[in-house]
Design a protein around this motif. Sequence first.
Motif, PDB file in Angstrom:
ATOM      1  N   GLY A  46       0.724  -1.317  -0.070  1.00 14.35           N
ATOM      2  CA  GLY A  46       0.039   0.097  -0.055  1.00 14.35           C
ATOM      3  C   GLY A  46       0.758   1.230  -0.045  1.00 14.35           C
ATOM      4  O   GLY A  46       1.776   1.331  -0.824  1.00 14.35           O
ATOM      5  N   VAL A  47       0.033   2.408   0.751  1.00 16.62           N
ATOM      6  CA  VAL A  47       1.045   3.389   0.853  1.00 16.62           C
ATOM      7  C   VAL A  47       1.930   3.521   1.959  1.00 16.62           C
ATOM      8  O   VAL A  47       1.588   3.049   3.014  1.00 16.62           O
ATOM      9  CB  VAL A  47      -0.201   4.520   1.149  1.00 16.62           C
ATOM     10  CG1 VAL A  47       0.432   6.252   1.386  1.00 16.62           C
ATOM     11  CG2 VAL A  47      -1.203   4.763   0.089  1.00 16.62           C
ATOM     12  N   LYS A  48       2.995   3.931   1.641  1.00 16.98           N
ATOM     13  CA  LYS A  48       4.138   4.148   2.553  1.00 16.98           C
ATOM     14  C   LYS A  48       4.166   4.773   3.488  1.00 16.98           C
ATOM     15  O   LYS A  48       3.537   6.050   3.543  1.00 16.98           O
ATOM     16  CB  LYS A  48       5.468   4.093   1.636  1.00 16.98           C
ATOM     17  CG  LYS A  48       6.093   2.907   0.760  1.00 16.98           C
ATOM     18  CD  LYS A  48       6.518   1.943   1.502  1.00 16.98           C
ATOM     19  CE  LYS A  48       7.174   0.925   0.534  1.00 16.98           C
ATOM     20  NZ  LYS A  48       6.371   0.277  -0.200  1.00 16.98           N
ATOM     21  N   ILE A  49       4.537   4.335   4.840  1.00 21.45           N
ATOM     22  CA  ILE A  49       4.833   5.389   5.907  1.00 21.45           C
ATOM     23  C   ILE A  49       5.706   6.337   5.416  1.00 21.45           C
ATOM     24  O   ILE A  49       6.877   6.048   5.252  1.00 21.45           O
ATOM     25  CB  ILE A  49       4.974   4.824   7.308  1.00 21.45           C
ATOM     26  CG1 ILE A  49       3.906   3.774   7.505  1.00 21.45           C
ATOM     27  CG2 ILE A  49       5.268   5.613   8.431  1.00 21.45           C
ATOM     28  CD1 ILE A  49       4.472   2.868   8.596  1.00 21.45           C
ATOM     29  N   PRO A  50       5.279   7.933   5.516  1.00 17.76           N
ATOM     30  CA  PRO A  50       6.491   8.663   4.880  1.00 17.76           C
ATOM     31  C   PRO A  50       7.351   9.024   6.019  1.00 17.76           C
ATOM     32  O   PRO A  50       7.282   8.762   7.459  1.00 17.76           O
ATOM     33  CB  PRO A  50       5.429   9.998   4.721  1.00 17.76           C
ATOM     34  CG  PRO A  50       4.244   9.850   5.746  1.00 17.76           C
ATOM     35  CD  PRO A  50       4.083   8.634   5.728  1.00 17.76           C
ATOM     36  N   GLY A  51       8.633   9.522   5.397  1.00  9.34           N
ATOM     37  CA  GLY A  51       9.823   9.488   6.299  1.00  9.34           C
ATOM     38  C   GLY A  51       9.716  10.765   7.563  1.00  9.34           C
ATOM     39  O   GLY A  51      10.067  10.537   8.379  1.00  9.34           O
ATOM     40  N   ASP A  52       8.906  11.926   6.995  1.00  8.40           N
ATOM     41  CA  ASP A  52       8.571  12.852   8.022  1.00  8.40           C
ATOM     42  C   ASP A  52       7.993  12.725   9.273  1.00  8.40           C
ATOM     43  O   ASP A  52       8.366  12.840  10.411  1.00  8.40           O
ATOM     44  CB  ASP A  52       8.087  14.143   7.360  1.00  8.40           C
ATOM     45  CG  ASP A  52       6.824  13.920   6.889  1.00  8.40           C
ATOM     46  OD1 ASP A  52       6.627  12.926   6.234  1.00  8.40           O
ATOM     47  OD2 ASP A  52       6.033  15.100   6.874  1.00  8.40           O
ATOM     48  N   GLN A  53       7.308  11.399   9.167  1.00  9.91           N
ATOM     49  CA  GLN A  53       6.313  11.021  10.104  1.00  9.91           C
ATOM     50  C   GLN A  53       7.233  10.208  11.187  1.00  9.91           C
ATOM     51  O   GLN A  53       6.992  10.360  12.438  1.00  9.91           O
ATOM     52  CB  GLN A  53       5.075  10.409   9.748  1.00  9.91           C
ATOM     53  CG  GLN A  53       4.096  11.057   9.022  1.00  9.91           C
ATOM     54  CD  GLN A  53       2.760  10.235   8.988  1.00  9.91           C
ATOM     55  OE1 GLN A  53       2.444   9.077   9.311  1.00  9.91           O
ATOM     56  NE2 GLN A  53       1.839  10.594   8.050  1.00  9.91           N
ATOM     57  N   VAL A  54       7.852   9.500  10.419  1.00 11.42           N
ATOM     58  CA  VAL A  54       9.003   8.396  11.163  1.00 11.42           C
ATOM     59  C   VAL A  54       9.851   9.479  12.243  1.00 11.42           C
ATOM     60  O   VAL A  54      10.405   9.193  13.050  1.00 11.42           O
ATOM     61  CB  VAL A  54       9.615   7.535  10.292  1.00 11.42           C
ATOM     62  CG1 VAL A  54      10.762   6.641  11.130  1.00 11.42           C
ATOM     63  CG2 VAL A  54       8.630   6.751   9.643  1.00 11.42           C
ATOM     64  N   ASN A  55      10.463  10.258  11.210  1.00  9.84           N
ATOM     65  CA  ASN A  55      11.507  11.269  12.011  1.00  9.84           C
ATOM     66  C   ASN A  55      10.918  11.996  13.114  1.00  9.84           C
ATOM     67  O   ASN A  55      11.637  12.166  14.162  1.00  9.84           O
ATOM     68  CB  ASN A  55      12.004  12.303  11.104  1.00  9.84           C
ATOM     69  CG  ASN A  55      12.974  11.698  10.003  1.00  9.84           C
ATOM     70  OD1 ASN A  55      13.298  10.649  10.175  1.00  9.84           O
ATOM     71  ND2 ASN A  55      13.652  12.602   9.100  1.00  9.84           N
ATOM     72  N   LYS A  56       9.648  12.525  13.050  1.00 13.57           N
ATOM     73  CA  LYS A  56       9.029  13.063  14.081  1.00 13.57           C
ATOM     74  C   LYS A  56       8.654  12.165  15.147  1.00 13.57           C
ATOM     75  O   LYS A  56       8.708  12.316  16.486  1.00 13.57           O
ATOM     76  CB  LYS A  56       7.548  13.658  13.627  1.00 13.57           C
ATOM     77  CG  LYS A  56       6.862  14.883  14.380  1.00 13.57           C
ATOM     78  CD  LYS A  56       7.676  16.004  14.656  1.00 13.57           C
ATOM     79  CE  LYS A  56       7.064  17.045  15.552  1.00 13.57           C
ATOM     80  NZ  LYS A  56       8.099  18.238  15.767  1.00 13.57           N
ATOM     81  N   ALA A  57       8.150  10.982  14.891  1.00 12.10           N
ATOM     82  CA  ALA A  57       7.835   9.875  15.782  1.00 12.10           C
ATOM     83  C   ALA A  57       9.134   9.642  16.826  1.00 12.10           C
ATOM     84  O   ALA A  57       8.989   9.319  17.864  1.00 12.10           O
ATOM     85  CB  ALA A  57       7.212   8.833  15.288  1.00 12.10           C
ATOM     86  N   THR A  58      10.207   9.620  16.168  1.00 15.47           N
ATOM     87  CA  THR A  58      11.369   9.097  17.000  1.00 15.47           C
ATOM     88  C   THR A  58      12.429  10.211  17.339  1.00 15.47           C
ATOM     89  O   THR A  58      13.337   9.845  18.025  1.00 15.47           O
ATOM     90  CB  THR A  58      12.237   8.295  15.745  1.00 15.47           C
ATOM     91  OG1 THR A  58      12.606   9.071  14.706  1.00 15.47           O
ATOM     92  CG2 THR A  58      11.599   7.193  15.439  1.00 15.47           C
ATOM     93  N   GLU A  59      11.997  11.468  17.386  1.00 19.62           N
ATOM     94  CA  GLU A  59      12.875  12.869  17.480  1.00 19.62           C
ATOM     95  C   GLU A  59      13.367  12.638  19.159  1.00 19.62           C
ATOM     96  O   GLU A  59      14.531  13.151  19.322  1.00 19.62           O
ATOM     97  CB  GLU A  59      12.333  13.807  17.113  1.00 19.62           C
ATOM     98  CG  GLU A  59      11.011  14.267  17.861  1.00 19.62           C
ATOM     99  CD  GLU A  59      10.470  15.668  17.222  1.00 19.62           C
ATOM    100  OE1 GLU A  59      11.286  16.333  16.779  1.00 19.62           O
ATOM    101  OE2 GLU A  59       9.674  15.965  17.883  1.00 19.62           O
ATOM    102  N   ASP A  60      12.407  12.129  19.774  1.00 17.38           N
ATOM    103  CA  ASP A  60      12.850  12.130  21.304  1.00 17.38           C
ATOM    104  C   ASP A  60      13.472  10.808  21.951  1.00 17.38           C
ATOM    105  O   ASP A  60      13.712  10.772  23.048  1.00 17.38           O
ATOM    106  CB  ASP A  60      11.624  12.685  22.324  1.00 17.38           C
ATOM    107  CG  ASP A  60      11.212  13.852  21.775  1.00 17.38           C
ATOM    108  OD1 ASP A  60      12.128  14.832  21.631  1.00 17.38           O
ATOM    109  OD2 ASP A  60      10.031  14.108  21.791  1.00 17.38           O
ATOM    110  N   LEU A  61      13.673  10.009  21.012  1.00 24.22           N
ATOM    111  CA  LEU A  61      14.074   8.584  21.487  1.00 24.22           C
ATOM    112  C   LEU A  61      15.570   8.549  21.750  1.00 24.22           C
ATOM    113  O   LEU A  61      16.148   9.540  21.205  1.00 24.22           O
ATOM    114  CB  LEU A  61      13.774   7.567  20.322  1.00 24.22           C
ATOM    115  CG  LEU A  61      12.454   7.161  20.249  1.00 24.22           C
ATOM    116  CD1 LEU A  61      12.319   6.026  19.159  1.00 24.22           C
ATOM    117  CD2 LEU A  61      11.858   6.340  21.705  1.00 24.22           C
TER     118      LEU A  61
END
Length: 358
Positions: A25-40
């Motif tokens: 399907g539609v890929k999870i976009p990179g900016d969403q992943v970057n935002k989701a992981t920024e505090d890890l």
Amino acid sequence: MSEENKNDKVAVLGHPGIAAMAGRGVKIPGDQVNKATEDLPDNQRSAIRRWHAHYFEHDLSLAEAGKLIGYSDAVAGLVMRGKYDGDLTNIVTKLEKFFELEERRSQGRRLEFIPTSLTREIWQVCDAAREFQKIAFIFGDQQIGKTEALKAYQIQHNHGSTIYVRNPAGGMELNFLMELARKLRISENLTVMKLRQRIISAFDDRMLLIVDEGHQSIPESGQTLNRIKTIEFIREIFDQTACGVVICATNVFRDAMEVGVVEKILRQTKRRRLCAKQLPNIPPQADLNTFAAAHGLPPATGAAAALEKRMVEDEALGMWLTLLRMGAKVATQRKQEMSWAHVIAADAGLKKMEGKKF
């Protein structure tokens, strides 16, 4: 199911939107992943971003991405979106082991990058821009090794932290936005305003943006000033995210910052600089010796030294390195150990191909 994966399954059960995450399907976009992981923590942040890049660039489904480390598509989707409620330790450990194996396998499949003193100087600028969260400039003529050094830096410092983008020919902002969106794995099918917002949100203060061919956005005499909007947008990314920025360009960019029609526009970018590294017009002799040694050759002398000097001055470094590879091929064809005679023979072959007299 192993014990270490039981908690992962519990974390997924009952979570809304699981079905929508499954499939290619539609890929999870990179900016969403970057935002989701920024505090890890750094290791978790890097591993998950690298996993997402692998899934995106190899056109994997979430099921295929999860299978790489023994997890389901649901877990893969939740982790990448930052919605996973379980402990990430096991997942990240498996990701690190997977990429360690990938790295070992890839060593024999790619040409070896040859580090030089020029490479180290360029890398130092990149490190400083990231550490001190400033804009740094690298100036120099074309074909002296800037691009290869920057690409190698991106590979060594990737994992979602270093973004390398080549400013497209013409230097117009829309073309740059689309190219950067591809690097960040963001859909290009957005309005310009939305694309700008999504790109900015993909960066954070632990990342580095490397922009190569920055001079493409410097308008020539009589041209519209629209090109310079690309540089203004790069400055906007920096201002809003505090990420490090490296702009690599020919001396055209350097001169435009000092005098000309765009000097005042570039002044704001110039004031944010950490340093401006000026590279030599030709590589230092020590670097040329390093390239020779990588092919099993001693430093050039006599006719070979004259050829080396002529090539790097008249044809630039890229052509000289090509000639060294051609010399290696001549040696292989003759079933001989490579020597400078083979490089000279390769040059003679080129002259003959071009119809030139010796």
